[in-house]
Design an enzyme around this catalytic site. Sequence first.
Site, PDB file in Angstrom:
ATOM      1  N   ASP A  87      10.583 -25.305  43.662  1.00  0.00           N
ATOM      2  CA  ASP A  87      10.143 -25.876  44.933  1.00  0.00           C
ATOM      3  C   ASP A  87       9.502 -24.764  45.748  1.00  0.00           C
ATOM      4  OD1 ASP A  87       9.757 -27.113  47.336  1.00  0.00           O
ATOM      5  OD2 ASP A  87      11.861 -27.619  47.693  1.00  0.00           O
ATOM      6  N   TYR A 178      -2.664 -29.195  57.649  1.00  0.00           N
ATOM      7  CA  TYR A 178      -3.059 -28.997  56.252  1.00  0.00           C
ATOM      8  C   TYR A 178      -4.357 -28.204  56.175  1.00  0.00           C
ATOM      9  CZ  TYR A 178      -4.263 -30.128  51.417  1.00  0.00           C
ATOM     10  OH  TYR A 178      -4.600 -30.053  50.093  1.00  0.00           O
TER      11      TYR A 178
END
Length: 287
Positions: A87, A178
């Site tokens: 992760d 983002y």
Amino acid sequence: MKVLLLTGLGALFFAYYWDDNFDPASLQGARVLLTGASAGVGEELAYHYARLGSHLVLTAHTEALLQKVVGNCRKLGAPKVFYIAADMASPEAPESVVQFALDKLGGLDYLVLNHIGGVPAGTRARTPQATRWLMQVNFLSYVQLTSRALPSLTDSKGSLVVVSSLLGRVPTSFSTPYSAAKFALDSFFGSLRRELDVQDVNVAITMCVLGLRDRASAAEAVRGVTRVKAAPGPKAALAVIRGGATRAAGVFYPWRFHLLCLLRRWLPRPRAWFIRQDLNVTAAAAA
């Protein structure tokens, strides 16, 4: 005049992509660490590298999906393929992933950074914690992976291949955090390229500007917000591999994205108009 200019530039880009001196044999036996390898462009990258005879370490968040991709790579002829589930939101993950790859392959010739983490288009990271998560996955983990792998890539005169987005070159609406992370990638690796050059370090950096990812999660994230169609995963992946193997500074897929990036500097008003045509502003604003 503008039409003639764009037509001429388009012809130049076509000539470039058809004559890039790509030699598939150069990837046989190459040692590749690929992130985000469980779906979409990352999965297709893994399959292309496997067909070309590269030695692979694949990583992604979901172990079950990784196992499927590993099995397919073996069927396609990859001489060595390993995986490690990780992760990238965890600050400890990048270093452990690179160390695993070094242990399994004995070094690296290619580090292909492809993983992403995002929020649905039209929404914002509404808390500082959400923004930090986005920056860790989409930017800081890239820096950590690169820093750990760079000594091995220096020894092998290898390549860094960074799969980014048009949102890292051209600001657009409803993607603020983002887009910020992707702009940070472009700045970091652009500066790193200059540093390596002045230090005579023979490590290539290829920045890949891709469109909408051809995967279910990407389609769901932009549902109702954008009219842009996803780029076919196998073709986008092959463009990335060709660029990395030929040590190109940049890859744009589809190629018209290069024109859009140039429009940002030369013709900002037409660029803004083109971007607006791809957005469903009402749906995005309501999200």
